[in-house]
Design a protein around this motif. Sequence first.
Motif, mmCIF file in Angstrom:
data_model
loop_
_atom_site.group_PDB
_atom_site.id
_atom_site.type_symbol
_atom_site.label_atom_id
_atom_site.label_comp_id
_atom_site.label_asym_id
_atom_site.label_seq_id
_atom_site.Cartn_x
_atom_site.Cartn_y
_atom_site.Cartn_z
ATOM 1 N N ASN A 188 0.812 -1.226 0.000
ATOM 2 C CA ASN A 188 0.000 0.000 0.000
ATOM 3 C C ASN A 188 0.838 1.266 0.000
ATOM 4 O OD1 ASN A 188 -2.256 -1.677 0.291
ATOM 5 N ND2 ASN A 188 -1.974 -1.706 2.497
ATOM 6 N N PHE A 210 -2.844 -2.778 -2.028
ATOM 7 C CA PHE A 210 -2.179 -3.869 -2.755
ATOM 8 C C PHE A 210 -1.036 -4.423 -1.915
ATOM 9 C CE2 PHE A 210 -0.183 0.133 -3.815
ATOM 10 C CZ PHE A 210 1.160 -0.144 -3.616
ATOM 11 N N ASP A 227 4.101 11.865 -3.666
ATOM 12 C CA ASP A 227 2.830 11.481 -3.074
ATOM 13 C C ASP A 227 2.924 11.932 -1.622
ATOM 14 O OD1 ASP A 227 0.337 10.384 -2.918
ATOM 15 O OD2 ASP A 227 1.038 8.375 -2.428
ATOM 16 N N LYS A 259 4.591 2.159 -5.918
ATOM 17 C CA LYS A 259 3.884 1.558 -7.054
ATOM 18 C C LYS A 259 4.093 2.414 -8.310
ATOM 19 C CE LYS A 259 -0.602 -0.354 -8.378
ATOM 20 N NZ LYS A 259 -0.567 0.145 -9.745
ATOM 21 N N GLN A 288 -12.545 4.045 -3.598
ATOM 22 C CA GLN A 288 -11.269 4.270 -4.292
ATOM 23 C C GLN A 288 -10.086 3.843 -3.397
ATOM 24 O OE1 GLN A 288 -10.382 8.345 -4.904
ATOM 25 N NE2 GLN A 288 -8.477 7.811 -5.913
ATOM 26 N N SER A 297 1.760 3.902 -2.465
ATOM 27 C CA SER A 297 1.424 4.264 -3.852
ATOM 28 C C SER A 297 2.570 4.953 -4.584
ATOM 29 C CB SER A 297 0.142 5.090 -3.923
ATOM 30 O OG SER A 297 0.041 5.913 -2.838
ATOM 31 N N ASP A 354 -9.982 0.084 -3.346
ATOM 32 C CA ASP A 354 -9.520 -0.480 -4.624
ATOM 33 C C ASP A 354 -8.016 -0.354 -4.804
ATOM 34 O OD1 ASP A 354 -12.087 -1.037 -5.175
ATOM 35 O OD2 ASP A 354 -12.420 0.644 -6.559
ATOM 36 N N HIS A 355 -7.416 0.586 -4.076
ATOM 37 C CA HIS A 355 -5.995 0.817 -4.308
ATOM 38 C C HIS A 355 -5.072 0.149 -3.291
ATOM 39 C CE1 HIS A 355 -7.541 3.729 -7.166
ATOM 40 N NE2 HIS A 355 -6.366 3.602 -7.745
#
Length: 445
Positions: free
Chosen positions: A19, A178, A133, A24, A172, A21, A175-176
């Motif tokens: 998680n 991971f 981010d 990612k 959202q 981002s 869904d994100h």
Amino acid sequence: MSSFCRILFVFDRNLRLDNNSLLKACLDRCKDRCCEVMFLYVWDEEYLWPHGYNAFQANFLQDALARLRNQLQWFDANLLVTKGDRLEIIRKLIDDGDYRKVFMESSLSPHEEGDYRKIEVRLQELNGTLVSDLGNWLYPKGVVKSKQGGVFKKYSPFMKACEKLFEEDLQQFKDHFFAAEHLPWSAIRAVHEIGFGYLPMEIDSLGLDDFYVWNDEMLESYKEFRDFPWREKGTSMMGAYLRFGVVSIKRLAVEAWGKSRTMWNELVWREFFAHWYAAFPETAIENFDHRFDMMKWENDVHLWEKWIEGKTGYLMIDAGITSLVKSGYIHNRVRMVVASFLCKDLHMDWRKGEAFFARYLIDYDPASNVGNWQWVAGCGVDAAPYFRIFNPELQQDKFDANKIYAYRWLPVDYQVNKMLDHGVEKVVAMKLYDDLKREWEYNKG
Ligand SMILES: Cc1cc2nc3c(=O)[nH]c(=O)nc-3n(C[C@H](O)[C@H](O)[C@H](O)COP(=O)(O)OP(=O)(O)OC[C@H]3O[C@@H](n4cnc5c(N)ncnc54)[C@H](O)[C@@H]3O)c2cc1C
């Protein structure tokens, strides 16, 4: 495969692979080209601890970095850690190491954001790219705003605005989420040396056990148990994990949303203070309510020593301070009581207490620490009024009636020998406050 690319990835407040981002985004960008990535953490004590070295937090951080490095090695990558001036080192790598693509977090914490902006400018000058981010918060600066577009100065409307945004973003966020193993690790080649004379810092795992309590049982009973310091698993102990982003705030907030709205509200207090501090960075040292600039704080070394040594004679105060200096942790209710005692019974400046906590708290974070200290002292944002004074004995009776917490921390030969009479000091505190108000009105007139 297209062009070769060198990337500098700087870890800061998101010390995790799941998680994450920004990570990612970095690996996704590498998918169809050959990329060499330096994963870097710079251990900069001035950046981390403006009030001086905090050994509890340093141990926690060291362990978190060792774990992160192990996880990266699992994917044939590496974490390079070096000690020094963070800004200078990153700049040097950009200038002399020819890193023109940098992945780096932006921050709500003003001094961190200042460094970030300088890197951004340098990369612009060099025609480089900065991908960013936000560190471990829910929303960037300026997103949670009042109807007039300003910063909230009250918690309730801030919380309501967050609630609305969160409801919209919930799916959202979900869904994100991971797991790190689903990222395209094979696309990168890791750098194993920083170069430029920077030595690796020894980062050994201290083998610390995870001490957080984040499970359904805790969340279900949180509302009922959170105020009782004697309960060992009444709160989550998540502060340090959130501070360094070992866990994602979004993931915790999503879980709390469904399971304990009281917990969600507490996570939003963290967010509230962070946004406030980002908007008013001067409150690190200045009273938010400037009427308090005229407060005549006591400066008696003897009183101060009794407080920091846990020898006030009030059980909850002394147990709380002992738990802080011995373990780096102090329960929220007890934090409020010891802070109130310092400001309103000993009549001492909140800044002294804030600096003291900063050197011991394992979850120390400038925004939360300054925000809460000013809140207790009465001079902060949406603060408790100055005349709301915690009675340490009533707090003891109400929240630790059987003295389980007190004697968990106090020495066996502890003497109940009160250094002062709370009732008398309460009257003094009220008078100080009345004088302050009068002086303020007079000066205004
Ligand atoms: C004088 C004083 C100083 C404080 N200094 C800090 C600090 O430096 N760092 C810090 O993280 N918290 C600080 N707090 C807030 C709070 O006491 C701690 O966040 C909490 O006790 C941490 O324990 P926990 O993780 O078990 O909390 P839980 O009750 O399980 O709460 C979960 C999380 O919610 C957040 N949270 C809860 N209450 C607050 C709050 N009042 N303000 C901000 N966030 C909150 C924290 O991130 C916490 O980890 C301070 C409070 C006071 C009164």
